[in-house]
Design a protein around this motif. Structure first.
Motif, PDB file in Angstrom:
ATOM      1  N   THR A   5      41.761  49.536  43.940  1.00 58.79           N
ATOM      2  CA  THR A   5      41.052  49.213  43.035  1.00 58.79           C
ATOM      3  C   THR A   5      40.914  50.252  42.205  1.00 58.79           C
ATOM      4  O   THR A   5      40.553  51.302  42.315  1.00 58.79           O
ATOM      5  CB  THR A   5      39.704  48.793  43.333  1.00 58.79           C
ATOM      6  N   ALA A   6      40.864  49.919  40.967  1.00 57.92           N
ATOM      7  CA  ALA A   6      40.810  50.758  39.608  1.00 57.92           C
ATOM      8  C   ALA A   6      40.095  50.130  38.437  1.00 57.92           C
ATOM      9  O   ALA A   6      39.812  48.955  38.484  1.00 57.92           O
ATOM     10  CB  ALA A   6      42.198  51.107  39.083  1.00 57.92           C
ATOM     11  N   THR A   7      39.631  51.093  37.707  1.00 60.11           N
ATOM     12  CA  THR A   7      38.679  50.532  36.384  1.00 60.11           C
ATOM     13  C   THR A   7      39.513  50.987  35.003  1.00 60.11           C
ATOM     14  O   THR A   7      40.149  51.838  34.843  1.00 60.11           O
ATOM     15  CB  THR A   7      37.508  51.433  36.214  1.00 60.11           C
ATOM     16  N   VAL A   8      39.621  49.718  34.297  1.00 59.39           N
ATOM     17  CA  VAL A   8      40.498  49.860  33.089  1.00 59.39           C
ATOM     18  C   VAL A   8      39.500  50.528  32.034  1.00 59.39           C
ATOM     19  O   VAL A   8      38.202  50.425  31.694  1.00 59.39           O
ATOM     20  CB  VAL A   8      40.553  48.358  32.266  1.00 59.39           C
ATOM     21  N   ILE A   9      40.299  51.920  31.561  1.00 60.26           N
ATOM     22  CA  ILE A   9      39.701  52.493  30.677  1.00 60.26           C
ATOM     23  C   ILE A   9      39.952  52.659  29.279  1.00 60.26           C
ATOM     24  O   ILE A   9      39.447  52.939  28.341  1.00 60.26           O
ATOM     25  CB  ILE A   9      39.731  54.128  31.103  1.00 60.26           C
ATOM     26  N   GLN A  50      44.567  58.812  36.480  1.00 59.42           N
ATOM     27  CA  GLN A  50      44.564  58.008  35.505  1.00 59.42           C
ATOM     28  C   GLN A  50      46.103  57.493  35.501  1.00 59.42           C
ATOM     29  O   GLN A  50      46.916  58.410  35.590  1.00 59.42           O
ATOM     30  CB  GLN A  50      44.140  58.612  34.245  1.00 59.42           C
ATOM     31  N   LEU A  51      46.519  56.229  35.358  1.00 59.25           N
ATOM     32  CA  LEU A  51      47.678  55.749  35.321  1.00 59.25           C
ATOM     33  C   LEU A  51      47.757  54.803  34.118  1.00 59.25           C
ATOM     34  O   LEU A  51      46.864  54.035  33.901  1.00 59.25           O
ATOM     35  CB  LEU A  51      48.083  54.889  36.680  1.00 59.25           C
ATOM     36  N   THR A  52      48.813  54.843  33.171  1.00 63.19           N
ATOM     37  CA  THR A  52      49.035  53.867  32.213  1.00 63.19           C
ATOM     38  C   THR A  52      50.366  53.291  32.606  1.00 63.19           C
ATOM     39  O   THR A  52      51.383  53.638  32.963  1.00 63.19           O
ATOM     40  CB  THR A  52      49.558  54.798  30.871  1.00 63.19           C
ATOM     41  N   LEU A  53      49.857  51.816  32.582  1.00 63.50           N
ATOM     42  CA  LEU A  53      50.951  50.665  32.992  1.00 63.50           C
ATOM     43  C   LEU A  53      51.122  49.661  32.005  1.00 63.50           C
ATOM     44  O   LEU A  53      50.199  49.412  31.346  1.00 63.50           O
ATOM     45  CB  LEU A  53      50.768  50.283  34.250  1.00 63.50           C
ATOM     46  N   HIS A  54      52.401  49.027  32.168  1.00 64.35           N
ATOM     47  CA  HIS A  54      52.716  47.734  31.334  1.00 64.35           C
ATOM     48  C   HIS A  54      52.017  46.424  32.214  1.00 64.35           C
ATOM     49  O   HIS A  54      52.559  46.260  33.356  1.00 64.35           O
ATOM     50  CB  HIS A  54      54.113  48.001  31.180  1.00 64.35           C
ATOM     51  N   THR A  55      51.464  45.691  31.456  1.00 63.15           N
ATOM     52  CA  THR A  55      50.878  44.497  32.063  1.00 63.15           C
ATOM     53  C   THR A  55      50.801  43.314  31.100  1.00 63.15           C
ATOM     54  O   THR A  55      50.438  43.525  30.008  1.00 63.15           O
ATOM     55  CB  THR A  55      49.674  44.368  32.685  1.00 63.15           C
ATOM     56  N   PRO A  56      51.376  41.856  31.305  1.00 62.97           N
ATOM     57  CA  PRO A  56      51.006  40.976  30.849  1.00 62.97           C
ATOM     58  C   PRO A  56      49.814  40.294  30.669  1.00 62.97           C
ATOM     59  O   PRO A  56      49.416  39.461  29.927  1.00 62.97           O
ATOM     60  CB  PRO A  56      52.266  40.060  31.035  1.00 62.97           C
ATOM     61  N   MET A  57      48.920  40.908  31.655  1.00 69.25           N
ATOM     62  CA  MET A  57      47.492  40.355  31.970  1.00 69.25           C
ATOM     63  C   MET A  57      46.699  40.759  30.731  1.00 69.25           C
ATOM     64  O   MET A  57      46.804  41.840  30.323  1.00 69.25           O
ATOM     65  CB  MET A  57      47.116  40.691  33.405  1.00 69.25           C
ATOM     66  N   THR A  58      45.611  39.943  30.485  1.00 67.29           N
ATOM     67  CA  THR A  58      44.486  40.289  29.414  1.00 67.29           C
ATOM     68  C   THR A  58      43.354  40.971  30.205  1.00 67.29           C
ATOM     69  O   THR A  58      42.736  40.083  30.957  1.00 67.29           O
ATOM     70  CB  THR A  58      44.100  39.044  28.511  1.00 67.29           C
ATOM     71  N   VAL A  59      43.187  42.224  29.871  1.00 72.60           N
ATOM     72  CA  VAL A  59      42.094  42.783  30.615  1.00 72.60           C
ATOM     73  C   VAL A  59      41.127  43.745  29.580  1.00 72.60           C
ATOM     74  O   VAL A  59      41.603  43.727  28.338  1.00 72.60           O
ATOM     75  CB  VAL A  59      42.465  43.894  31.492  1.00 72.60           C
ATOM     76  N   GLN A  64      37.120  45.844  36.536  1.00 73.44           N
ATOM     77  CA  GLN A  64      37.964  46.271  37.662  1.00 73.44           C
ATOM     78  C   GLN A  64      39.138  45.494  38.157  1.00 73.44           C
ATOM     79  O   GLN A  64      39.305  44.325  37.802  1.00 73.44           O
ATOM     80  CB  GLN A  64      36.960  46.165  38.880  1.00 73.44           C
ATOM     81  N   VAL A  65      40.130  46.212  38.418  1.00 68.05           N
ATOM     82  CA  VAL A  65      41.391  45.513  38.669  1.00 68.05           C
ATOM     83  C   VAL A  65      42.244  45.942  39.841  1.00 68.05           C
ATOM     84  O   VAL A  65      41.538  46.996  40.289  1.00 68.05           O
ATOM     85  CB  VAL A  65      42.502  45.776  37.538  1.00 68.05           C
ATOM     86  N   VAL A  66      43.133  45.367  40.395  1.00 66.33           N
ATOM     87  CA  VAL A  66      43.859  45.676  41.607  1.00 66.33           C
ATOM     88  C   VAL A  66      45.251  46.285  41.264  1.00 66.33           C
ATOM     89  O   VAL A  66      45.843  45.483  40.535  1.00 66.33           O
ATOM     90  CB  VAL A  66      43.811  44.720  42.797  1.00 66.33           C
ATOM     91  N   VAL A  67      45.520  47.539  41.483  1.00 65.84           N
ATOM     92  CA  VAL A  67      46.941  47.915  41.161  1.00 65.84           C
ATOM     93  C   VAL A  67      47.801  48.160  42.525  1.00 65.84           C
ATOM     94  O   VAL A  67      47.079  48.347  43.540  1.00 65.84           O
ATOM     95  CB  VAL A  67      46.752  49.183  40.219  1.00 65.84           C
ATOM     96  N   GLY A  68      48.846  48.141  42.657  1.00 68.73           N
ATOM     97  CA  GLY A  68      49.714  48.114  43.688  1.00 68.73           C
ATOM     98  C   GLY A  68      51.104  48.898  43.525  1.00 68.73           C
ATOM     99  O   GLY A  68      51.674  48.806  42.300  1.00 68.73           O
ATOM    100  N   VAL A 141      51.896  48.580  39.768  1.00 62.29           N
ATOM    101  CA  VAL A 141      52.039  47.460  38.787  1.00 62.29           C
ATOM    102  C   VAL A 141      50.503  46.948  38.905  1.00 62.29           C
ATOM    103  O   VAL A 141      49.732  47.191  39.929  1.00 62.29           O
ATOM    104  CB  VAL A 141      52.959  46.134  39.451  1.00 62.29           C
ATOM    105  N   LEU A 142      49.947  46.157  38.004  1.00 60.84           N
ATOM    106  CA  LEU A 142      48.650  45.485  38.083  1.00 60.84           C
ATOM    107  C   LEU A 142      48.671  44.354  38.676  1.00 60.84           C
ATOM    108  O   LEU A 142      49.433  43.234  37.997  1.00 60.84           O
ATOM    109  CB  LEU A 142      48.061  45.454  36.572  1.00 60.84           C
ATOM    110  N   LEU A 143      47.954  44.113  39.754  1.00 56.57           N
ATOM    111  CA  LEU A 143      48.187  42.819  40.563  1.00 56.57           C
ATOM    112  C   LEU A 143      47.440  41.853  40.226  1.00 56.57           C
ATOM    113  O   LEU A 143      47.764  40.376  39.928  1.00 56.57           O
ATOM    114  CB  LEU A 143      48.198  43.005  42.157  1.00 56.57           C
ATOM    115  N   ASN A 144      45.777  42.126  40.054  1.00 54.13           N
ATOM    116  CA  ASN A 144      45.012  41.108  39.670  1.00 54.13           C
ATOM    117  C   ASN A 144      43.697  41.759  39.174  1.00 54.13           C
ATOM    118  O   ASN A 144      43.491  43.038  39.285  1.00 54.13           O
ATOM    119  CB  ASN A 144      44.884  39.783  40.621  1.00 54.13           C
ATOM    120  N   LYS A 145      42.678  40.701  38.957  1.00 54.70           N
ATOM    121  CA  LYS A 145      41.498  41.022  38.163  1.00 54.70           C
ATOM    122  C   LYS A 145      40.684  41.036  39.356  1.00 54.70           C
ATOM    123  O   LYS A 145      40.634  40.122  40.242  1.00 54.70           O
ATOM    124  CB  LYS A 145      41.125  40.383  37.132  1.00 54.70           C
TER     125      LYS A 145
END
Length: 148
Positions: A5-9, A50-59, A64-68, A141-145
């Motif tokens: 679990t991570a937080t979008v900053i 901190q990680l920067t990643l590409h995602t089609p999801m709107t956040v 809070q999001v789940v990354v994997g 990857v960002l899996l879900n919110k």
């Protein structure tokens, strides 16, 4: 898939920067009050990653999001980084020792130089290989919110 679990900053279009707390197994160890390694890791280790990643999801920022990351990526990278250099060092040391013994040089330290040089070159090769490897295998990857 290993999940965290991570937080979008930060959000910049389809690029998302997330921050996750680094977990240590030292907190669950019974010897943590007497262990120097645990004290050093708590004092020196960064607490957030901190990680920067590409995602089609709107956040949104603060969400809070789940990354994997796929287990196969971690296992293959670990094998490349730990097993291959060790095998290269041992094989080079054994070969150099046998060649030097046949010539009449029997000092144990002489084979260390070529072994160390080759191991360094193997690490450099692995770095180049992992940089140019299939990106999806090692990509977070960002899996879900996380729904509150």
């Amino acid at each position: 898939m290993i999940k965290e679990t991570a937080t979008v900053i930060a959000v910049d279009g389809d690029m998302v920067t997330v921050e996750a707390a680094i977990k240590s197994t030292c907190n669950s160890c019974q010897a943590q009050s007497d262990c120097g390694t645990g004290v050093i890791s708590r004092a020196l280790a960064p607490k957030m990653q901190q990680l920067t990643l590409h995602t089609p999801m709107t956040v949104k920022v603060g969400q809070q999001v789940v990354v994997g990351i796929p287990e196969a990526g971690i296992l293959s990278a670990s094998a490349w980084l730990y097993v291959l250099p060790l095998v290269a060092f041992i094989a080079t040391y054994a070969f150099t020792t046998s060649v030097m013994n046949s010539v009449g040089w029997t000092h144990e330290l002489l084979p260390l130089l070529p072994s160390t040089i080759l191991t360094y070159l193997v690490y450099k090769f692995i770095g180049v290989k992992l940089q140019s490897a299939e990106r999806t295998k090692y990509q977070v990857v960002l899996l879900n919110k996380v729904v509150p």
